[in-house]
Write a protein that holds these residues in place. Sequence first.
Motif: not given
Length: 172
Positions: A37-53
């Motif tokens: 779950v933590l790894l999935l969370f990190c992948l999701g947050v990383g993806s969202l941050q890149l899209i947001s930037v």
Amino acid sequence: MSPLLAVSLLFKALAIPLLARIAWTDFKTQKISNPEVLLLFCLGVGSLQLISVQAGSWWDMGLSAIAGLLLFVVLFPLWALRKLGAGDVKLMAIIPFVIGGTGLAFFSILLLLFALATAAIIRFPFMLPEGAFRIYVQHLDRKGVVPFGVPISFAAICTIVLVLTNSVYAHV
């Protein structure tokens, strides 16, 4: 396609086999591990941050955070009443980060359909063909356990595939 978008899509694509593993593990053991779950969370947050930037807007990140918090607050009492497993609650709380705010409506519809199908299979295992799978589902019915991580994962995988195909076609 920009490098930020490509890496973001790669993170989403890497979430698919992880979600499949979570579904399989939940089906076999009725447990969802915290590291997954933590790894999935990190992948999701990383993806969202890149899209947001790249987009210059944090709207999708904020929408995902609000949806995740809301899901956790709504589902936590169900865990306290032993109606839902803790892993299912944690998985549902991080799914908005994995799929993004734009995929939440599609995810919700798919989750409803997959959850109804799972409940029907668990409740009426005699409709399944003979074999080990039917016996296992009957065992789950006798225990009163439903591996809810399976429909959550399947709905998330389908939503990620839709988001990936839309992103690829939009930037080709």
